[in-house]
Design a protein around this motif. Sequence first.
Motif, mmCIF file in Angstrom:
data_model
loop_
_atom_site.group_PDB
_atom_site.id
_atom_site.type_symbol
_atom_site.label_atom_id
_atom_site.label_comp_id
_atom_site.label_asym_id
_atom_site.label_seq_id
_atom_site.Cartn_x
_atom_site.Cartn_y
_atom_site.Cartn_z
ATOM 1 N N LEU A 1 0.842 -1.192 0.000
ATOM 2 C CA LEU A 1 0.000 0.000 0.000
ATOM 3 C C LEU A 1 0.878 1.242 0.000
ATOM 4 O O LEU A 1 1.641 1.474 0.935
ATOM 5 C CB LEU A 1 -0.919 -0.002 1.221
ATOM 6 N N PRO A 2 0.797 2.075 -1.043
ATOM 7 C CA PRO A 2 1.690 3.243 -1.135
ATOM 8 C C PRO A 2 1.577 4.192 0.044
ATOM 9 O O PRO A 2 2.562 4.791 0.458
ATOM 10 C CB PRO A 2 1.247 3.915 -2.441
ATOM 11 N N ALA A 3 0.372 4.355 0.584
ATOM 12 C CA ALA A 3 0.176 5.340 1.655
ATOM 13 C C ALA A 3 0.526 4.800 3.032
ATOM 14 O O ALA A 3 0.489 5.531 4.009
ATOM 15 C CB ALA A 3 -1.280 5.812 1.657
ATOM 16 N N ARG A 4 0.848 3.520 3.111
ATOM 17 C CA ARG A 4 1.092 2.933 4.421
ATOM 18 C C ARG A 4 2.396 3.452 5.010
ATOM 19 O O ARG A 4 3.457 3.384 4.385
ATOM 20 C CB ARG A 4 1.153 1.409 4.313
ATOM 21 N N GLN A 5 2.330 3.981 6.213
ATOM 22 C CA GLN A 5 3.509 4.486 6.886
ATOM 23 C C GLN A 5 4.259 3.335 7.558
ATOM 24 O O GLN A 5 3.657 2.396 8.070
ATOM 25 C CB GLN A 5 3.116 5.523 7.937
ATOM 26 N N ILE A 6 5.579 3.405 7.536
ATOM 27 C CA ILE A 6 6.398 2.374 8.159
ATOM 28 C C ILE A 6 6.733 2.835 9.583
ATOM 29 O O ILE A 6 7.492 3.795 9.761
ATOM 30 C CB ILE A 6 7.693 2.145 7.362
ATOM 31 N N PRO A 7 6.188 2.195 10.614
ATOM 32 C CA PRO A 7 6.484 2.629 11.979
ATOM 33 C C PRO A 7 7.950 2.404 12.316
ATOM 34 O O PRO A 7 8.605 1.537 11.719
ATOM 35 C CB PRO A 7 5.568 1.736 12.830
ATOM 36 N N PRO A 8 8.496 3.175 13.256
ATOM 37 C CA PRO A 8 9.930 3.060 13.585
ATOM 38 C C PRO A 8 10.351 1.637 13.947
ATOM 39 O O PRO A 8 11.433 1.191 13.567
ATOM 40 C CB PRO A 8 10.090 4.013 14.773
ATOM 41 N N ILE A 9 9.490 0.888 14.672
ATOM 42 C CA ILE A 9 9.861 -0.461 15.079
ATOM 43 C C ILE A 9 10.022 -1.382 13.882
ATOM 44 O O ILE A 9 10.718 -2.388 13.946
ATOM 45 C CB ILE A 9 8.792 -1.038 16.055
ATOM 46 N N ASP B 1 17.132 3.520 0.541
ATOM 47 C CA ASP B 1 16.095 3.895 -0.425
ATOM 48 C C ASP B 1 14.684 3.616 0.091
ATOM 49 O O ASP B 1 13.777 3.322 -0.679
ATOM 50 C CB ASP B 1 16.315 3.165 -1.751
ATOM 51 N N LEU B 2 14.491 3.698 1.404
ATOM 52 C CA LEU B 2 13.140 3.508 1.950
ATOM 53 C C LEU B 2 12.226 4.678 1.622
ATOM 54 O O LEU B 2 11.001 4.536 1.637
ATOM 55 C CB LEU B 2 13.212 3.327 3.471
ATOM 56 N N SER B 3 12.795 5.838 1.333
ATOM 57 C CA SER B 3 11.983 7.027 1.094
ATOM 58 C C SER B 3 11.287 7.009 -0.266
ATOM 59 O O SER B 3 10.310 7.720 -0.480
ATOM 60 C CB SER B 3 12.851 8.288 1.197
ATOM 61 N N ASN B 4 11.776 6.177 -1.175
ATOM 62 C CA ASN B 4 11.170 6.075 -2.500
ATOM 63 C C ASN B 4 10.062 5.028 -2.467
ATOM 64 O O ASN B 4 10.339 3.831 -2.349
ATOM 65 C CB ASN B 4 12.235 5.692 -3.525
ATOM 66 N N ALA C 1 12.909 -1.807 -1.693
ATOM 67 C CA ALA C 1 13.095 -1.703 -0.253
ATOM 68 C C ALA C 1 11.843 -1.162 0.427
ATOM 69 O O ALA C 1 11.399 -1.684 1.459
ATOM 70 C CB ALA C 1 14.295 -0.796 0.053
ATOM 71 N N SER C 2 11.267 -0.111 -0.129
ATOM 72 C CA SER C 2 10.073 0.479 0.472
ATOM 73 C C SER C 2 8.893 -0.493 0.423
ATOM 74 O O SER C 2 8.138 -0.632 1.392
ATOM 75 C CB SER C 2 9.719 1.779 -0.254
ATOM 76 N N LYS C 3 8.735 -1.184 -0.694
ATOM 77 C CA LYS C 3 7.623 -2.128 -0.809
ATOM 78 C C LYS C 3 7.802 -3.312 0.143
ATOM 79 O O LYS C 3 6.832 -3.774 0.767
ATOM 80 C CB LYS C 3 7.501 -2.607 -2.250
ATOM 81 N N ALA C 4 9.038 -3.803 0.267
ATOM 82 C CA ALA C 4 9.288 -4.893 1.210
ATOM 83 C C ALA C 4 9.008 -4.453 2.642
ATOM 84 O O ALA C 4 8.420 -5.195 3.435
ATOM 85 C CB ALA C 4 10.728 -5.385 1.072
ATOM 86 N N GLU D 1 14.506 -10.389 -1.622
ATOM 87 C CA GLU D 1 14.303 -11.702 -0.987
ATOM 88 C C GLU D 1 12.961 -11.760 -0.280
ATOM 89 O O GLU D 1 12.254 -12.781 -0.316
ATOM 90 C CB GLU D 1 15.442 -11.998 -0.005
ATOM 91 N N VAL D 2 12.603 -10.674 0.407
ATOM 92 C CA VAL D 2 11.301 -10.614 1.071
ATOM 93 C C VAL D 2 10.179 -10.738 0.049
ATOM 94 O O VAL D 2 9.230 -11.520 0.217
ATOM 95 C CB VAL D 2 11.174 -9.302 1.874
ATOM 96 N N LEU D 3 10.277 -9.967 -1.034
ATOM 97 C CA LEU D 3 9.231 -9.981 -2.052
ATOM 98 C C LEU D 3 9.160 -11.331 -2.755
ATOM 99 O O LEU D 3 8.077 -11.871 -2.997
ATOM 100 C CB LEU D 3 9.484 -8.875 -3.064
#
Length: 514
Positions: free
Chosen positions: A114-122, A129-132, A137-140, A467-469
């Motif tokens: 989900l593009p709008a999903r925020q990644i919590p600090p934990i 490249d998490l910001s893209n 990386a961001s999708k995983a 690998e996650v994906l």
Amino acid sequence: MLDISPITSLPGLEKPPKHHILAPILNPAKSPGSTWSSFFPSLSFGGPSQEEVSHKGHISTLDKKKQVDQKREIIGFQNPWPSWHKPTKSEMLASFQWGPDTDPCIPLAASYALPARQIPPISQPSYSDLSNPESAASKAARLLTVQKPDFTPCPVGKKAKVTWLGHASMLLQLSSGVSVVFDPIFSQRCSPSEYFGPIRTYQPPCQVGDLPRIDAVLISHNHYDHLDQESVMGIWENNKDRVRFFVPLGIGKMMVDLWGLPKERVVEMDWWDNVALTGLTQESVKVWCTPAQHNCWRSGSGKSGEPNGSLWASWMVEDLQSGDGEELYRVFFGGDTGYQFHTDPAWPPLPPTNWKRGDPLPPAEKEKPEDYPPCPAFKEISDNIGPPDLLLLPISVGASFAYLRSFTTWMPDWGNPMPRHTQGVTGANHMPPWDAVRVFKEMTEGGKGKAVAVGLHWGTFATEPEEVLKTLGGLEWACERQGVGFGRGWDGKHDEGVEDKVFLAVNQGESILV
């Protein structure tokens, strides 16, 4: 503290067992080969290869059983099936892949981020490249998250509660009140040093001190990503009044002599041994040490740490509570195991490009003949003990080159000199998602009621986001193609009777109730 019965074994076993390597009389025994850790299943550092002879190992079990049939000493262990195969150099070379990873399972999984999903600090992994939002990386990071665990006991009316703690670590809380931890690791690295070796991409969802009361710790083998000294000793410090450690043959001596655990708290078991844990009721839980197809080696562990000098195992836990008149509840923990070696670089079958959940399935591909058979151990376990209701199965190819590739991930795929490898070439040592689904179906065939599997041994150490994906997409496709339900968490399908078999890929720290 729960009492334990004397160790008993399955009746009618061959003596001596084929997986024991005995001191030779005339002909030397052969070792199956071994590795530095499960992250290097195709490489041996100082240990004998499959074709070489090993006479140096020495097993000194806690009960002093140094002699076996014919007064020959156990000097090591081996995989006794034709399914065991260590890749040859030519097979490894044929499996190498360079350049961008074009596996369609990667975009299949990425399409659900989900593009709008925020990644919590934990949850933030150590990917760049998490910001893209369009990066792998961001999708995983949005698909595999870490959450704070809920350690409340298994509620009335449920059989078990299981929580994934990252990698192969699982907490099992049974309806009988017994709490079991499998292969705990909370350390930053799975290595003999805190300064080098595979490092966590995802942080653990909790620390050792956060765990609830632990009655038993079950260890599959001595590789660093499954037997972590710091985590084991932390559990011991917090549960000295009750915890026992159950380990395969040869590991106990290291834990007692080198780590300082009390001898009476460490129980060494061979394949097909079982003990009953009693105390909460007249008879609470039975623990079975069961076969697996893998290997062992560990530096700094004494003689039991020599190549294949200690045993590797899976585990079956039976909850013997039967107040409701139903049959006992069985939980199978695969630990770290392979199933089948696949020489075809095109294996496993892949989904069509752009295939999505709900799309019609294409015609099944004709199965090609295999050069090596599947491991028979899993059917034997189910036949001898009974079909499990809950299975905790590895779904990763073992990250054979993930640690080495972690030094070159800053390079573009087209210029990275460190290759990937195909999933099948390490399939005898680590089962990928396709084979995990096969094992799930094989072990639950003929079982009564519904069955659930939960994936482990993935998405934690020294991994690339692909690998996650690939693991998520590969597991979904394997379930779809093989007629098994797939889910990311507990959505009630199992309770509603929609699907008889469901394979789940949960988030780290997430619990399911069954």
